[in-house]
Write a protein that holds these residues in place. Sequence first.
Motif, PDB file in Angstrom:
ATOM      1  N   GLU A 177       0.822  -1.216   0.000  1.00  0.00           N
ATOM      2  CA  GLU A 177       0.000   0.000   0.000  1.00  0.00           C
ATOM      3  C   GLU A 177       0.851   1.259   0.000  1.00  0.00           C
ATOM      4  OE1 GLU A 177      -2.076  -1.031   3.524  1.00  0.00           O
ATOM      5  OE2 GLU A 177      -3.716  -2.047   2.498  1.00  0.00           O
ATOM      6  N   VAL A 178       1.942   1.256   0.770  1.00  0.00           N
ATOM      7  CA  VAL A 178       2.832   2.414   0.827  1.00  0.00           C
ATOM      8  C   VAL A 178       3.531   2.609  -0.518  1.00  0.00           C
ATOM      9  CG1 VAL A 178       5.004   3.255   1.828  1.00  0.00           C
ATOM     10  CG2 VAL A 178       3.179   2.402   3.320  1.00  0.00           C
ATOM     11  N   TYR A 179       3.952   1.523  -1.137  1.00  0.00           N
ATOM     12  CA  TYR A 179       4.578   1.595  -2.459  1.00  0.00           C
ATOM     13  C   TYR A 179       3.639   2.262  -3.465  1.00  0.00           C
ATOM     14  CZ  TYR A 179       6.677  -0.048  -6.844  1.00  0.00           C
ATOM     15  OH  TYR A 179       7.220  -0.114  -8.103  1.00  0.00           O
ATOM     16  N   CYS A 180       2.384   1.815  -3.482  1.00  0.00           N
ATOM     17  CA  CYS A 180       1.394   2.383  -4.409  1.00  0.00           C
ATOM     18  C   CYS A 180       1.089   3.843  -4.078  1.00  0.00           C
ATOM     19  CB  CYS A 180       0.107   1.559  -4.367  1.00  0.00           C
ATOM     20  SG  CYS A 180       0.272  -0.095  -5.046  1.00  0.00           S
ATOM     21  N   LEU A 181       1.021   4.149  -2.782  1.00  0.00           N
ATOM     22  CA  LEU A 181       0.715   5.517  -2.363  1.00  0.00           C
ATOM     23  C   LEU A 181       1.833   6.479  -2.768  1.00  0.00           C
ATOM     24  CD1 LEU A 181      -1.023   7.540  -0.866  1.00  0.00           C
ATOM     25  CD2 LEU A 181      -0.041   6.734   1.290  1.00  0.00           C
ATOM     26  N   LEU A 182       3.081   6.059  -2.544  1.00  0.00           N
ATOM     27  CA  LEU A 182       4.209   6.900  -2.943  1.00  0.00           C
ATOM     28  C   LEU A 182       4.225   7.102  -4.458  1.00  0.00           C
ATOM     29  CD1 LEU A 182       7.098   5.514  -0.696  1.00  0.00           C
ATOM     30  CD2 LEU A 182       6.070   7.783  -0.569  1.00  0.00           C
ATOM     31  N   ASN A 183       3.957   6.035  -5.190  1.00  0.00           N
ATOM     32  CA  ASN A 183       3.924   6.124  -6.652  1.00  0.00           C
ATOM     33  C   ASN A 183       2.888   7.150  -7.111  1.00  0.00           C
ATOM     34  OD1 ASN A 183       4.670   5.334  -9.317  1.00  0.00           O
ATOM     35  ND2 ASN A 183       2.820   4.078  -9.415  1.00  0.00           N
ATOM     36  N   THR A 184       1.713   7.104  -6.482  1.00  0.00           N
ATOM     37  CA  THR A 184       0.648   8.048  -6.834  1.00  0.00           C
ATOM     38  C   THR A 184       1.055   9.490  -6.532  1.00  0.00           C
ATOM     39  OG1 THR A 184      -1.096   6.414  -6.457  1.00  0.00           O
ATOM     40  CG2 THR A 184      -1.735   8.734  -6.352  1.00  0.00           C
ATOM     41  N   LEU A 185       1.609   9.718  -5.347  1.00  0.00           N
ATOM     42  CA  LEU A 185       1.975  11.076  -4.947  1.00  0.00           C
ATOM     43  C   LEU A 185       3.087  11.642  -5.829  1.00  0.00           C
ATOM     44  CD1 LEU A 185       1.820  10.682  -1.068  1.00  0.00           C
ATOM     45  CD2 LEU A 185       0.306  12.077  -2.485  1.00  0.00           C
ATOM     46  N   PHE A 186       4.070  10.814  -6.176  1.00  0.00           N
ATOM     47  CA  PHE A 186       5.151  11.307  -7.031  1.00  0.00           C
ATOM     48  C   PHE A 186       4.659  11.548  -8.461  1.00  0.00           C
ATOM     49  CE2 PHE A 186       8.126   9.204  -3.873  1.00  0.00           C
ATOM     50  CZ  PHE A 186       8.609  10.404  -3.379  1.00  0.00           C
ATOM     51  N   ARG A 187       3.750  10.716  -8.936  1.00  0.00           N
ATOM     52  CA  ARG A 187       3.192  10.940 -10.274  1.00  0.00           C
ATOM     53  C   ARG A 187       2.417  12.259 -10.308  1.00  0.00           C
ATOM     54  NH1 ARG A 187      -0.571   8.198 -11.947  1.00  0.00           N
ATOM     55  NH2 ARG A 187      -1.040   6.768 -10.226  1.00  0.00           N
ATOM     56  N   MET A 188       1.680  12.537  -9.230  1.00  0.00           N
ATOM     57  CA  MET A 188       0.956  13.795  -9.158  1.00  0.00           C
ATOM     58  C   MET A 188       1.919  14.986  -9.088  1.00  0.00           C
ATOM     59  SD  MET A 188      -2.177  13.057  -9.439  1.00  0.00           S
ATOM     60  CE  MET A 188      -1.639  11.679 -10.482  1.00  0.00           C
ATOM     61  N   ALA A 189       3.045  14.796  -8.389  1.00  0.00           N
ATOM     62  CA  ALA A 189       4.043  15.867  -8.305  1.00  0.00           C
ATOM     63  C   ALA A 189       4.644  16.155  -9.683  1.00  0.00           C
ATOM     64  CB  ALA A 189       5.146  15.478  -7.320  1.00  0.00           C
ATOM     65  N   ILE A 190       4.836  15.110 -10.479  1.00  0.00           N
ATOM     66  CA  ILE A 190       5.335  15.295 -11.846  1.00  0.00           C
ATOM     67  C   ILE A 190       4.322  16.080 -12.675  1.00  0.00           C
ATOM     68  CG2 ILE A 190       5.859  14.085 -14.007  1.00  0.00           C
ATOM     69  CD1 ILE A 190       7.126  11.869 -12.298  1.00  0.00           C
ATOM     70  N   LYS A 191       3.053  15.710 -12.554  1.00  0.00           N
ATOM     71  CA  LYS A 191       2.012  16.387 -13.325  1.00  0.00           C
ATOM     72  C   LYS A 191       1.857  17.850 -12.915  1.00  0.00           C
ATOM     73  CE  LYS A 191      -0.668  12.284 -14.484  1.00  0.00           C
ATOM     74  NZ  LYS A 191      -1.981  11.587 -14.412  1.00  0.00           N
ATOM     75  N   HIS A 192       2.238  18.171 -11.679  1.00  0.00           N
ATOM     76  CA  HIS A 192       2.167  19.555 -11.214  1.00  0.00           C
ATOM     77  C   HIS A 192       3.472  20.310 -11.479  1.00  0.00           C
ATOM     78  CE1 HIS A 192      -1.471  18.244  -9.104  1.00  0.00           C
ATOM     79  NE2 HIS A 192      -1.744  19.518  -8.931  1.00  0.00           N
ATOM     80  N   GLY A 193       4.430  19.660 -12.130  1.00  0.00           N
ATOM     81  CA  GLY A 193       5.670  20.327 -12.495  1.00  0.00           C
ATOM     82  C   GLY A 193       6.672  20.486 -11.376  1.00  0.00           C
ATOM     83  N   LEU A 194       6.511  19.735 -10.267  1.00  0.00           N
ATOM     84  CA  LEU A 194       7.425  19.877  -9.135  1.00  0.00           C
ATOM     85  C   LEU A 194       8.688  19.041  -9.314  1.00  0.00           C
ATOM     86  CD1 LEU A 194       4.863  19.776  -6.184  1.00  0.00           C
ATOM     87  CD2 LEU A 194       5.863  21.780  -7.295  1.00  0.00           C
TER      88      LEU A 194
END
Length: 367
Positions: A177-194
């Motif tokens: 679950e943590v692996y998937c959660l981190l993946n989601t948060l980092f993907r969102m950070a990429i989409k936000h240009g961070l």
Amino acid sequence: MSLDKVAALTGMHIDKQSQNGLILKFTEKEILKMPKTFRQEFRIQGCTTHIRRRPCGKNTFNYEIRYRRNGYNVSASAKSVEEAKEKFITKLLEAEKRGPNKANGIPSVFGAFADYYFQKFYIRRVAETTYKNTLNRYNNHVKPFFGDLRIKSITSLMCQDLVDDLDAEGKHKTADEVYCLLNTLFRMAIKHGLITVNPIDIVFHKKHQTEHGSALSKTEEALLLSETQGTPYQLMFAVGLYTGMRPNEYQSARIEGDFIISINSKRKNGKVQYKKIPVSPMLAPYVANVTELKFYVPNRIREKFHSVFPDRKLYDLRTTFYTRCCECGVADVARDEFVGHSHGALGDAYMDLSDEFLLKEGQKLNY
């Protein structure tokens, strides 16, 4: 001086999108003068900047160097490329001290960005219980490690260590679950240009094998109900056994005529959907003269269940119901309606099963 000559002298090449736009590359010596944050980008990631050449007199030009990435907006201009470079490097030093700007109010610190994502986006996509569970998982296992760090400073090795630690503690499901959660948060950070690269991409993690529930035998069913006879638990377990509701749906359950109505907890996008399970011949004796269903919190019900079956899961009641529906010949569409499974996009859009049909199929649960 022609653009080709400027490019030859400075290591630049013409930007194909604009004849006035050049892509400027820095030498290793110039990169070493930069602050560490930018040095890594310009060297390791091959980062370049845009440089514009504009006329500022009859035979002279002005050169402007721009860098706009990861929350930084740095520019410097001069009448020569070399002078513009020197000013630009000085501006980078100043920018690092200030830190990145919040682009459109988007936080660059991991914890603040996670809160932003959960509150602005994630909460709209999932059921309330799923949202709460994910938030608890984040607060317990992710925030203590990464909450105060800038997103761009979090490395793949740091993520690998966190996932490995959870696996070493035997918390394999939590590691998934943590692996998937981190993946989601980092993907969102990429989409936000961070950030531009997802640290999780190179993290090694073998997903653990999910253990599915197993149905109680008919002897175990009888034992569970006899062991709780004369207590409020008997009605709770009878409803769980003969409706197939998920434990997190118990609190919303109510009696309405010949049906048990509850909220389907697996519907997403904020949509509330109710499901109707007929009062079958197996359940009828336990709800006779009952007008209101009252359940304890799921953890308390689990404790009682484990006192009877220490090695089983409360979710096995749902598996038992599904199994009995199959054994008793309940139609697949009715069974899926009872347990709250999707009929598929087309079925969900056009299927509207009648109460008469559902009641008829519910009468088959008699063994």
